[in-house]
Write a protein that holds these residues in place. Sequence first.
Motif, PDB file in Angstrom:
ATOM      1  N   ASP A 138       0.564  -1.147   0.104  1.00  0.00           N
ATOM      2  CA  ASP A 138       0.063   0.138   0.015  1.00  0.00           C
ATOM      3  C   ASP A 138       0.839   1.105   0.019  1.00  0.00           C
ATOM      4  OD1 ASP A 138      -2.466  -1.418  -0.011  1.00  0.00           O
ATOM      5  OD2 ASP A 138      -2.533  -1.375   2.159  1.00  0.00           O
ATOM      6  N   ALA A 139       1.965   1.214   0.585  1.00  0.00           N
ATOM      7  CA  ALA A 139       2.794   2.313   0.715  1.00  0.00           C
ATOM      8  C   ALA A 139       3.378   2.819  -0.653  1.00  0.00           C
ATOM      9  CB  ALA A 139       3.927   2.151   1.744  1.00  0.00           C
ATOM     10  N   GLU A 140       3.786   1.751  -1.467  1.00  0.00           N
ATOM     11  CA  GLU A 140       4.461   1.922  -2.553  1.00  0.00           C
ATOM     12  C   GLU A 140       3.329   2.348  -3.611  1.00  0.00           C
ATOM     13  OE1 GLU A 140       7.282   1.722  -4.139  1.00  0.00           O
ATOM     14  OE2 GLU A 140       8.458   1.729  -2.336  1.00  0.00           O
TER      15      GLU A 140
ATOM     16  N   GLN B  38      -8.799   7.502  -2.822  1.00  0.00           N
ATOM     17  CA  GLN B  38      -9.265   6.330  -2.021  1.00  0.00           C
ATOM     18  C   GLN B  38      -8.234   5.902  -1.121  1.00  0.00           C
ATOM     19  OE1 GLN B  38     -12.315   5.229  -2.382  1.00  0.00           O
ATOM     20  NE2 GLN B  38     -12.994   4.416  -4.387  1.00  0.00           N
ATOM     21  N   MET B  39      -7.095   5.960  -1.311  1.00  0.00           N
ATOM     22  CA  MET B  39      -6.188   5.566  -0.355  1.00  0.00           C
ATOM     23  C   MET B  39      -6.588   6.544   1.013  1.00  0.00           C
ATOM     24  SD  MET B  39      -4.541   3.102  -1.787  1.00  0.00           S
ATOM     25  CE  MET B  39      -2.889   2.914  -1.194  1.00  0.00           C
ATOM     26  N   TYR B  40      -6.532   7.608   0.823  1.00  0.00           N
ATOM     27  CA  TYR B  40      -6.743   8.488   2.242  1.00  0.00           C
ATOM     28  C   TYR B  40      -8.079   8.152   2.909  1.00  0.00           C
ATOM     29  CZ  TYR B  40      -2.687  11.688   1.717  1.00  0.00           C
ATOM     30  OH  TYR B  40      -1.448  12.099   1.714  1.00  0.00           O
ATOM     31  N   ARG B  41      -9.230   7.937   1.963  1.00  0.00           N
ATOM     32  CA  ARG B  41     -10.588   7.483   2.826  1.00  0.00           C
ATOM     33  C   ARG B  41     -10.104   6.218   3.334  1.00  0.00           C
ATOM     34  NH1 ARG B  41     -14.993   4.489   1.325  1.00  0.00           N
ATOM     35  NH2 ARG B  41     -14.038   3.837  -0.812  1.00  0.00           N
ATOM     36  N   LYS B  42      -9.459   5.231   3.040  1.00  0.00           N
ATOM     37  CA  LYS B  42      -9.477   4.058   3.498  1.00  0.00           C
ATOM     38  C   LYS B  42      -8.106   3.862   4.658  1.00  0.00           C
ATOM     39  CE  LYS B  42     -11.254   1.650  -0.447  1.00  0.00           C
ATOM     40  NZ  LYS B  42     -10.796   0.873  -1.631  1.00  0.00           N
ATOM     41  N   GLY B  43      -7.213   5.078   4.492  1.00  0.00           N
ATOM     42  CA  GLY B  43      -6.076   4.656   5.300  1.00  0.00           C
ATOM     43  C   GLY B  43      -5.057   3.683   4.902  1.00  0.00           C
ATOM     44  N   ARG B  44      -4.989   3.525   3.764  1.00  0.00           N
ATOM     45  CA  ARG B  44      -4.113   2.305   3.201  1.00  0.00           C
ATOM     46  C   ARG B  44      -2.944   3.122   2.410  1.00  0.00           C
ATOM     47  NH1 ARG B  44      -7.253  -2.282  -0.011  1.00  0.00           N
ATOM     48  NH2 ARG B  44      -5.330  -2.882   0.038  1.00  0.00           N
ATOM     49  N   GLY B  45      -1.573   2.932   3.286  1.00  0.00           N
ATOM     50  CA  GLY B  45      -0.503   3.491   2.701  1.00  0.00           C
ATOM     51  C   GLY B  45      -0.260   4.853   3.158  1.00  0.00           C
ATOM     52  N   VAL B  46      -1.123   5.520   3.646  1.00  0.00           N
ATOM     53  CA  VAL B  46      -1.051   6.991   4.174  1.00  0.00           C
ATOM     54  C   VAL B  46      -1.987   6.778   5.348  1.00  0.00           C
ATOM     55  CG1 VAL B  46      -0.762   7.916   1.820  1.00  0.00           C
ATOM     56  CG2 VAL B  46      -3.211   7.427   2.741  1.00  0.00           C
TER      57      VAL B  46
ATOM     58  N   SER C   4      -7.379  10.163   6.312  1.00  0.00           N
ATOM     59  CA  SER C   4      -7.716  11.558   6.098  1.00  0.00           C
ATOM     60  C   SER C   4      -8.932  11.861   5.352  1.00  0.00           C
ATOM     61  CB  SER C   4      -6.546  12.567   5.802  1.00  0.00           C
ATOM     62  OG  SER C   4      -7.080  13.766   5.832  1.00  0.00           O
ATOM     63  N   ASP C   5     -10.202  12.148   5.723  1.00  0.00           N
ATOM     64  CA  ASP C   5     -11.228  12.449   5.059  1.00  0.00           C
ATOM     65  C   ASP C   5     -10.905  13.589   4.197  1.00  0.00           C
ATOM     66  OD1 ASP C   5     -12.768  10.241   5.636  1.00  0.00           O
ATOM     67  OD2 ASP C   5     -13.744  10.940   7.510  1.00  0.00           O
ATOM     68  N   GLU C   6     -10.361  14.706   5.110  1.00  0.00           N
ATOM     69  CA  GLU C   6     -10.101  16.120   4.174  1.00  0.00           C
ATOM     70  C   GLU C   6      -9.320  15.720   3.003  1.00  0.00           C
ATOM     71  OE1 GLU C   6      -9.893  15.264   7.609  1.00  0.00           O
ATOM     72  OE2 GLU C   6     -11.452  16.590   8.477  1.00  0.00           O
TER      73      GLU C   6
END
Length: 465
Positions: free
Chosen positions: A82-84, A106-114, A117-119
């Motif tokens: 996820d990070a890559e 989508q990665m921020y919404r799910k918290g995957r690799g980051v 953060s909804d914002e």
Amino acid sequence: MNRQNITRENYQTYVWFRQAAERGDAYAQFNLGLMYKKGDCIERDYALAFKWLRQAALKGLAFAQNHLGAMYYNGRGVDKSDAEAAYWFRHAAEQGDASAQQNLGQMYRKGRGVSQSDEQALGWFYRAAEQGVASAQSLLAECYLYGNGSPVNYPLAMAWFRKAAVQGEAVAQLNLGLMYKRGQGVEANDAQALCWFRQSAAQGNALAQRQLGVAYADGLGVRADPLRAFAWLQRAAEQGEKDAQFNLGVMLANGQGVTQDETRALSWYLRAAEQGHVLAQYNLGSMYANGRGTARDELRALEWYRRAAEQGAPNAQFNLGVIYAGGQGVPRDETQAARWYRVAAEQGDASAQNNLGVMYANGQGVPQDDAMAVFWYGQAAEQGHALAQYNLGGMYSSGRGVARDTVRSYMWMLLAADAGDETASANKSIVARRLTPAEIGSALDLSRKWQLEHVKPATAPRAGQ
């Protein structure tokens, strides 16, 4: 390379891309990677796809960076990371690639690799949506609809759903229909809702197909049509939509617009129940308990009641109490009966409250406690439960768990009789003979006052009481 069934022209395209890619041309590397990724004219090879896409990505090609991120996200041709994935999506997104912007959102919404953060998610969805990406417009609208990364804003949600919906985005069409149905940001309009449900359903969206089925069943925005309702619900159900499966079970079990068929009802309930649909689990338990659509099977009834009960269904919890109290298909266990009555009673189930009161009064499965019996009888009686009203009257008459009060005893006796309790009807005249006319008048006044303050219909006792 497998050249079977490959035209000469396609093979020449592959050769050209291969030669240009080996010379370091980033666009050729990207296109060669896509050919391997999709199996386009050549045998699919994710490892080679990853190799060429990575070379193009390292040269800064945004398209390749986005596809590389997707390969890391899905673990194709490389170990999943996820990070890559987020790293490469960001590189492409910052260059303006709309697909990457949506993916990074989508990665921020799910918290995957980051860090979740909804914002940040909203910000990246907005950038992609501004470029006209329908799926990003739909995701942005959801942020405004549910208040993710922004205060709830129905007008903005509707505006972005509409932009996506007119582009044919099925999820946006569904959500736009739901907003019209619920009156969110607009006056409720079943006809408009139906219009958008139809468009989404026609694309195969199972949730929209169910909504369309419900609209035809209930006559929302259209004349009620049970046959069309059943047809749309069946389409959704066959895609695995559990609410539609439950709805079909109800229609078949009760013969609502279709020929009653309890065997088919059982089958649809089972499919929904296996997906965790709590009402389907309860209905399935009831059908096994009563031998509807199948042979009576107390153990299966117990199993499905338990599954529904563990999800918090008070009617299933009550039935488990009845099963354990009566030893129906299981050894009698008053402790278990009291436990299940209690969890249902604490959710406000009047029948469970009454039965728990009985167990406290008799010391069954719990320590004998008249005060607790009065408490639970009172909880059920205030909901209009006829048997609990009679039982509470008995406690006031004998002074068990409460100060003796013949007026309140008669008041609850009158209410129980009015609610249909046959024992109360038979005994109220006997009780009345022990009272003075003034006491009878007081009890009548109290009962009338109670009835005026409690407009809900009386709760009829359920099986097992």
